[in-house]
Design a protein around this motif. Structure first.
Motif, PDB file in Angstrom:
ATOM      1  N   THR A   1       0.840  -1.194   0.000  1.00  0.00           N
ATOM      2  CA  THR A   1       0.000   0.000   0.000  1.00  0.00           C
ATOM      3  C   THR A   1       0.874   1.242   0.000  1.00  0.00           C
TER       4      THR A   1
ATOM      5  N   VAL B   1       0.954   4.130  -2.996  1.00  0.00           N
ATOM      6  CA  VAL B   1       0.586   5.503  -2.610  1.00  0.00           C
ATOM      7  C   VAL B   1       1.759   6.437  -2.925  1.00  0.00           C
TER       8      VAL B   1
ATOM      9  N   ALA C   1       2.020   6.960  -6.665  1.00  0.00           N
ATOM     10  CA  ALA C   1       0.957   7.823  -7.199  1.00  0.00           C
ATOM     11  C   ALA C   1       1.201   9.282  -6.800  1.00  0.00           C
TER      12      ALA C   1
ATOM     13  N   LYS D   1     -10.446   2.389   3.691  1.00  0.00           N
ATOM     14  CA  LYS D   1      -9.863   1.492   2.682  1.00  0.00           C
ATOM     15  C   LYS D   1     -10.956   0.563   2.177  1.00  0.00           C
TER      16      LYS D   1
ATOM     17  N   VAL E   1      -6.786   6.150  -5.331  1.00  0.00           N
ATOM     18  CA  VAL E   1      -5.666   7.051  -5.077  1.00  0.00           C
ATOM     19  C   VAL E   1      -6.008   8.470  -5.514  1.00  0.00           C
TER      20      VAL E   1
ATOM     21  N   LEU F   1      -7.441  10.237  -2.732  1.00  0.00           N
ATOM     22  CA  LEU F   1      -6.443  10.685  -1.754  1.00  0.00           C
ATOM     23  C   LEU F   1      -5.744  11.946  -2.267  1.00  0.00           C
TER      24      LEU F   1
ATOM     25  N   THR G   1      -7.210  -2.750  -1.476  1.00  0.00           N
ATOM     26  CA  THR G   1      -6.653  -1.401  -1.623  1.00  0.00           C
ATOM     27  C   THR G   1      -5.468  -1.421  -2.575  1.00  0.00           C
TER      28      THR G   1
ATOM     29  N   GLY H   1      -5.356   0.235  -6.238  1.00  0.00           N
ATOM     30  CA  GLY H   1      -4.363   1.281  -6.494  1.00  0.00           C
ATOM     31  C   GLY H   1      -3.525   0.960  -7.713  1.00  0.00           C
TER      32      GLY H   1
END
Lengths: 224, 369
Positions: A12, A16, A19, A101, A105, A108, B162, B166
């Motif tokens: 994760t 993240v 991105a 979750k 993305v 976010l 998740t 993603g």
């Protein structure tokens, strides 16, 4: 914008980070609460992405420590549980936003940008994207010399998209801002409304302004 | 025949039989003693043999009559007393059983934590109560484990989802990939989001089961929410060429959670539109009836066969499991609707004629004006 990501799950954290880097953020990653707290206290970040479930010191405890030490860095909490209580507790502890979750993305990113932008939101009364104009006082939309009637919901949806022009609006964000839904309605209502708005304002015109971001949401912009 | 009647009949029967036996024994004693007396005295009056026999026979008949009389005067009341007393005693003895029955009848999956009060005197019924309590405790444990399992499972599923979401999202936006590749990632992303939706819905219902979802309890103008849902339903119905009509919509207020009630309305109207056909009709109505708010949502469509109607509120229930992919949704819509209604102490019912109208009716307590 410099962002600290405190997330123990490596995969994760990795996507993240990827991105956010792609969006032009500077990103630091910490794998546990102690390191996260240390980093947050010693480095001036513009925002912190904080997972609640962390080994050792959990996210809420990190947040409490930060706020106790009068550190006001905006914090977005991430949680896999997504319980209403946890959300409320997080916001009461001093979090600025909360994302359950699994999250998109783009969501976010949009929320991080919103935190950085907070307070200087555009107050313009006439919004423009390409040749599409929306008068927020008379609530009339015009394009190509034509005026369009909008229902209350269509107006709110268009206003939200135009105020975030150029940025991806996720379905979750649209449901939250336009419908005030804090739940997943299990229905394709956003897509149906978008389709209508498109038929009205985009179908007979060039260039196209409404763009679908597959699996994520929509974006209003002049060039695809 | 109840145990109580059976025991009482047996009891008074035994009582009656024993008084008859006592009577018989007494009679025998009387007669034998009498004969022995006579035998010992020889022939005191010198009467001829047959006269003496006649005398004796008369005397025996008299004794018998006497005994029958005593039996009638005392035996029957005694049997009656046995009947009444037995009835009373059996009632006393069985009262804890009746309590146990009533308590067992009250047990559902929602109140398994309750225990029956024990007398503590160690008799058979106390032991039964103890065993019974033990059984509900084990059941409560099993339910608890199922809930925890679902909760933990949906929690555990969220992290990989998740990551998956993603990565797919990044890939579907990656300009370095070919358009076809991006399209494939987009399709997968749609499915991952559907999976995430199911996991979300399931964890919501599991939390609701465990009483972990707090609801607001504020006055809500239900007619405004219905108007809202009507507007949304019209938009949802347009691409499917379904007409939506709003029947009565009386202004009324109930107490509850605004967002959950909106979710309920959206779930029900969305279903009514989805399980319809082109040219079909959805009718929404809100009325006050007998102090309660009554919401009905009616739709044309294929309907649900009567033998399956009791199962429509079950999680993941599909009328036609082979066609579940044609209609989007998590399969949790009506389960969620039922939870929202019962959390508001209301009632929800489902009626459908195959090929005819399908009606979902919700009844909620109204706020006093």
């Amino acid at each position: 914008m410099r962002v600290l990501v405190v997330e123990d799950h490596q995969n994760t954290a990795a996507f993240v980070r990827k991105a956010l880097l792609a969006e032009g953020f500077a990103v630091d990653v910490c794998g546990n609460g102690e390191d996260g707290l240390m980093a947050a206290l010693t480095t001036p970040y513009d925002a912190i992405v904080l997972d609640i479930m962390l080994p050792g010191r959990d996210g809420l405890s990190v947040l409490r420590q930060l706020r106790d030490r009068l550190n006001a860095t905006p914090v977005i909490l991430l949680s896999a549980r997504g319980e209403v209580d946890e959300r409320i507790e997080g916001l009461n502890t001093g979090a600025d936003d909360y994302l359950p979750k699994p999250f998109v993305v783009a969501e976010l990113v949009a929320r991080l940008r919103a935190l950085g932008r907070r307070g200087n939101e555009s107050r313009a009364t006439v919004l423009r994207v390409g040749d599409l104009r929306l008068d927020t006082v008379s609530r009339a939309a015009r394009r190509g010399g034509q005026e369009f009637d909008l229902t209350a919901r269509e107006y709110r949806l268009l206003e939200f998209l135009m105020r975030s022009a150029g940025r991806i609006c996720t379905r979750t964000a649209i449901l939250e801002k336009v419908w005030d839904y804090d739940f997943d309605p299990g229905s394709n209502i956003v897509d149906v409304y978008l389709k209508r708005l498109r038929e009205k304002l985009d179908a007979g015109f060039e260039p196209k302004l409404f763009h679908t971001v597959r699996g994520v949401g929509y974006v209003l912009k002049e060039v695809p | 025949m109840t145990i109580r009647t059976r025991l009482t009949l047996w009891y008074s029967g035994v009582f009656f039989l024993s008084s008859v036996i006592i009577g018989a024994v007494a009679y025998r004693e009387f007669v034998v003693e009498h004969r022995e007396l006579l035998g010992r005295d020889g022939h005191p009056s010198g009467e001829p043999e047959h006269e003496r026999f006649e005398d004796e026979e008369a005397e025996e008949a008299e004794v018998l009559e006497h005994i029958v009389q005593i039996g009638a005067w005392f035996g029957l009341p005694a049997a009656l007393l046995g009947l009444v007393g037995g009835w009373f005693l059996v009632r006393q003895a069985l009262a804890p059983v009746a309590e146990l029955t009533a308590a067992a009848g009250r047990i559902t999956e929602h109140n398994l934590e309750e225990r029956l009060p024990r007398s503590g005197n160690g008799d058979e019924l106390d032991r039964l109560t103890e065993v019974f309590n033990g059984m509900t405790a084990r059941l409560a444990g099993s339910f608890q484990r199922i809930r925890e399992f679902t909760l933990n499972a949906s929690h555990e599923l969220k992290t990989p989802l998740t990551v998956l979401q993603g990565e797919l999202e990044a890939a579907s936006l990656d300009p370095e990939l070919s358009a076809a590749h991006r399209e494939r990632c987009g399709t997968q992303l749609d499915e991952v989001q559907r999976l995430a939706q199911i996991v979300d819905g399931l964890s919501l219902l599991t939390k609701a089961d465990a009483g972990l979802v707090p609801l607001a309890h504020a006055p809500v103008r239900l007619d405004e929410l219905v108007q809202d849902a009507f507007a949304d339903a019209q938009i949802l119905a347009q691409p499917r060429e379904v007409a939506v009509r709003l029947g009565a919509c009386e202004p009324l207020t109930i107490r509850g959670d605004r967002n959950r009630l909106r979710q309920l309305l959206l779930n029900l109207t969305d279903n009514a539109v989805k399980y319809n056909y082109a040219g079909g009709l959805v009718t929404i109505a809100l009325e006050a009836a007998e102090g309660r708010a009554r919401l009905t949502i009616e739709n044309t469509g294929a309907g649900v066969p009567s033998d399956l109607q009791s199962r429509v509120f079950e999680r993941f229930f599909r009328v036609d499991p082979s066609h579940h992919n044609e209609i989007e949704g998590s399969g949790l819509g009506l389960s969620t609707a039922r939870w929202i209604v019962s959390a508001h102490r209301g009632e929800i019912s489902f009626a459908s004629e195959p090929g005819g109208l399908t009606t979902v009716a919700v009844s909620l307590a109204m706020e006093a004006p």
